[in-house]
Design a protein around this motif. Structure first.
Motif, PDB file in Angstrom:
ATOM      1  N   THR A   2       0.841  -1.190   0.000  1.00 52.56           N
ATOM      2  CA  THR A   2       0.000   0.000   0.000  1.00 52.56           C
ATOM      3  C   THR A   2       0.877   1.240   0.000  1.00 52.56           C
ATOM      4  N   VAL A   3       0.530   2.190  -0.852  1.00 52.11           N
ATOM      5  CA  VAL A   3       1.194   3.493  -0.886  1.00 52.11           C
ATOM      6  C   VAL A   3       0.219   4.521  -0.322  1.00 52.11           C
ATOM      7  N   LEU A   4       0.673   5.267   0.685  1.00 56.16           N
ATOM      8  CA  LEU A   4      -0.146   6.261   1.362  1.00 56.16           C
ATOM      9  C   LEU A   4       0.456   7.643   1.136  1.00 56.16           C
ATOM     10  N   VAL A   5      -0.278   8.489   0.421  1.00 56.66           N
ATOM     11  CA  VAL A   5       0.155   9.863   0.176  1.00 56.66           C
ATOM     12  C   VAL A   5      -0.532  10.761   1.203  1.00 56.66           C
ATOM     13  N   PRO A  50      -6.125   7.040  -7.194  1.00 55.76           N
ATOM     14  CA  PRO A  50      -6.125   6.349  -5.892  1.00 55.76           C
ATOM     15  C   PRO A  50      -7.375   5.494  -5.714  1.00 55.76           C
ATOM     16  N   ASP A  51      -7.258   4.513  -4.854  1.00 58.02           N
ATOM     17  CA  ASP A  51      -8.428   3.720  -4.486  1.00 58.02           C
ATOM     18  C   ASP A  51      -9.346   4.511  -3.566  1.00 58.02           C
ATOM     19  N   ARG A  52      -8.749   5.349  -2.728  1.00 56.82           N
ATOM     20  CA  ARG A  52      -9.519   6.138  -1.774  1.00 56.82           C
ATOM     21  C   ARG A  52      -8.900   7.517  -1.605  1.00 56.82           C
ATOM     22  N   ILE A  53      -9.776   8.490  -1.367  1.00 56.11           N
ATOM     23  CA  ILE A  53      -9.361   9.831  -0.972  1.00 56.11           C
ATOM     24  C   ILE A  53     -10.095  10.130   0.332  1.00 56.11           C
ATOM     25  N   VAL A  54      -9.346  10.398   1.384  1.00 49.41           N
ATOM     26  CA  VAL A  54      -9.940  10.602   2.701  1.00 49.41           C
ATOM     27  C   VAL A  54      -9.421  11.933   3.254  1.00 49.41           C
ATOM     28  N   SER A 131      -3.506   7.808  13.470  1.00 49.58           N
ATOM     29  CA  SER A 131      -2.933   6.566  12.933  1.00 49.58           C
ATOM     30  C   SER A 131      -3.997   5.495  12.748  1.00 49.58           C
ATOM     31  N   GLU A 132      -4.979   5.468  13.628  1.00 49.23           N
ATOM     32  CA  GLU A 132      -6.083   4.518  13.485  1.00 49.23           C
ATOM     33  C   GLU A 132      -6.847   4.800  12.193  1.00 49.23           C
ATOM     34  N   ALA A 133      -7.119   6.072  11.925  1.00 53.69           N
ATOM     35  CA  ALA A 133      -7.819   6.444  10.699  1.00 53.69           C
ATOM     36  C   ALA A 133      -7.001   6.109   9.460  1.00 53.69           C
ATOM     37  N   LEU A 134      -5.704   6.352   9.523  1.00 51.48           N
ATOM     38  CA  LEU A 134      -4.833   6.055   8.381  1.00 51.48           C
ATOM     39  C   LEU A 134      -4.800   4.559   8.089  1.00 51.48           C
ATOM     40  N   ALA A 135      -4.660   3.758   9.131  1.00 45.12           N
ATOM     41  CA  ALA A 135      -4.611   2.310   8.945  1.00 45.12           C
ATOM     42  C   ALA A 135      -5.914   1.791   8.343  1.00 45.12           C
ATOM     43  N   GLU A 136      -7.040   2.299   8.809  1.00 47.80           N
ATOM     44  CA  GLU A 136      -8.322   1.865   8.264  1.00 47.80           C
ATOM     45  C   GLU A 136      -8.485   2.298   6.813  1.00 47.80           C
ATOM     46  N   ALA A 137      -8.047   3.497   6.489  1.00 50.93           N
ATOM     47  CA  ALA A 137      -8.149   3.992   5.116  1.00 50.93           C
ATOM     48  C   ALA A 137      -7.343   3.136   4.146  1.00 50.93           C
ATOM     49  N   CYS A 138      -6.251   2.575   4.634  1.00 49.43           N
ATOM     50  CA  CYS A 138      -5.358   1.797   3.777  1.00 49.43           C
ATOM     51  C   CYS A 138      -5.725   0.321   3.691  1.00 49.43           C
ATOM     52  N   ASP A 139      -6.640  -0.113   4.511  1.00 45.04           N
ATOM     53  CA  ASP A 139      -6.983  -1.536   4.548  1.00 45.04           C
ATOM     54  C   ASP A 139      -7.472  -2.020   3.188  1.00 45.04           C
ATOM     55  N   ALA A 141      -6.243  -1.510   0.276  1.00 46.63           N
ATOM     56  CA  ALA A 141      -6.063  -0.564  -0.825  1.00 46.63           C
ATOM     57  C   ALA A 141      -4.635  -0.589  -1.351  1.00 46.63           C
ATOM     58  N   ARG A 142      -4.498  -0.208  -2.606  1.00 50.94           N
ATOM     59  CA  ARG A 142      -3.184  -0.109  -3.245  1.00 50.94           C
ATOM     60  C   ARG A 142      -2.603   1.286  -3.097  1.00 50.94           C
ATOM     61  N   LEU A 143      -3.466   2.299  -3.315  1.00 52.76           N
ATOM     62  CA  LEU A 143      -3.036   3.698  -3.251  1.00 52.76           C
ATOM     63  C   LEU A 143      -4.112   4.516  -2.545  1.00 52.76           C
TER      64      LEU A 143
END
Length: 201
Positions: A2-5, A50-54, A131-139, A141-143
């Motif tokens: 997973t890549v997190l921008v 991206p797969d998600r934008i949060v 960090s909890e929100a970031l981890a959930e957003a990336c679950d 997902a690729r990007l």
């Protein structure tokens, strides 16, 4: 993998005046809107769709995220956990005003510590919720592109990287700049730091 921008919102008038915003909902200024548009284009060009934008719920972050969302067929999701920390009774003041009225707490802040003032969101709590929100957003997902705030991005990143919430390792991310974290085999690493539209050209 997973890549997190992690993108910091564009500049507001409070930012330009050197005033602390924290939980105050201060909108983007004209320069900030231009920054957001340029950063959005650079991120999409550089990383793809991206797969998600949060985003944080505060308008300066939501409007920055909307600039990314306008370029791709991906909805923007709001997560309250990504909001900026509260600066308590310092909100709306300049650093010079803070230094004059709270000299000891000002020095604590310069050392990366939590000042002992009313309403301040302590680092450990902000780090945990972001960090909890970031981890959930990336679950799964690729990007993922997340738009948030300077302190929130720093503190959430420190937690994902396994570092102390008071560490100054990541420094201060400028407006409309982004960091890139990546995960593989269950662990996070800092892949890129302090990127901007100008650097991407």
């Amino acid at each position: 993998m997973t890549v997190l921008v992690l993108l910091r919102h564009g500049q507001t008038e409070y930012n330009a005046e050197g005033r602390l915003q924290g939980s105050l909902d201060v909108p983007l200024g004209e320069h900030g809107r231009n920054q957001a548009a340029a950063a959005a284009r650079a991120i999409v060009d550089g990383y793809g769709v991206p797969d998600r934008i949060v985003t944080s719920p505060l308008s300066r972050a939501r409007d920055t995220a909307a600039a990314v969302g306008a370029l791709v067929p991906v909805p923007v999701t709001v997560d309250r956990r990504l909001r900026q920390r509260s600066y308590g009774e310092w909100e709306g003041l300049t650093w010079d005003e803070v230094k004059l009225r709270w000299p000891r707490d000002y020095e604590r802040r310069l050392r990366g510590e939590d000042p002992q003032i009313a309403g301040w969101d302590v680092a450990a709590e902000v780090s945990a919720r972001v960090s909890e929100a970031l981890a959930e957003a990336c679950d799964g997902a690729r990007l993922v592109v997340v738009v948030s705030h300077g302190s929130a991005i720093m503190l959430g990143s420190l937690a994902l990287l396994g570092l102390d919430a008071h560490a100054t390792t990541l420094g201060k991310l400028p407006h409309a700049h982004w960091n890139v974290l990546a995960t593989a085999h269950g662990g996070w690493s800092l892949a890129r730091y302090g990127l901007s539209a100008a650097a991407a050209d």
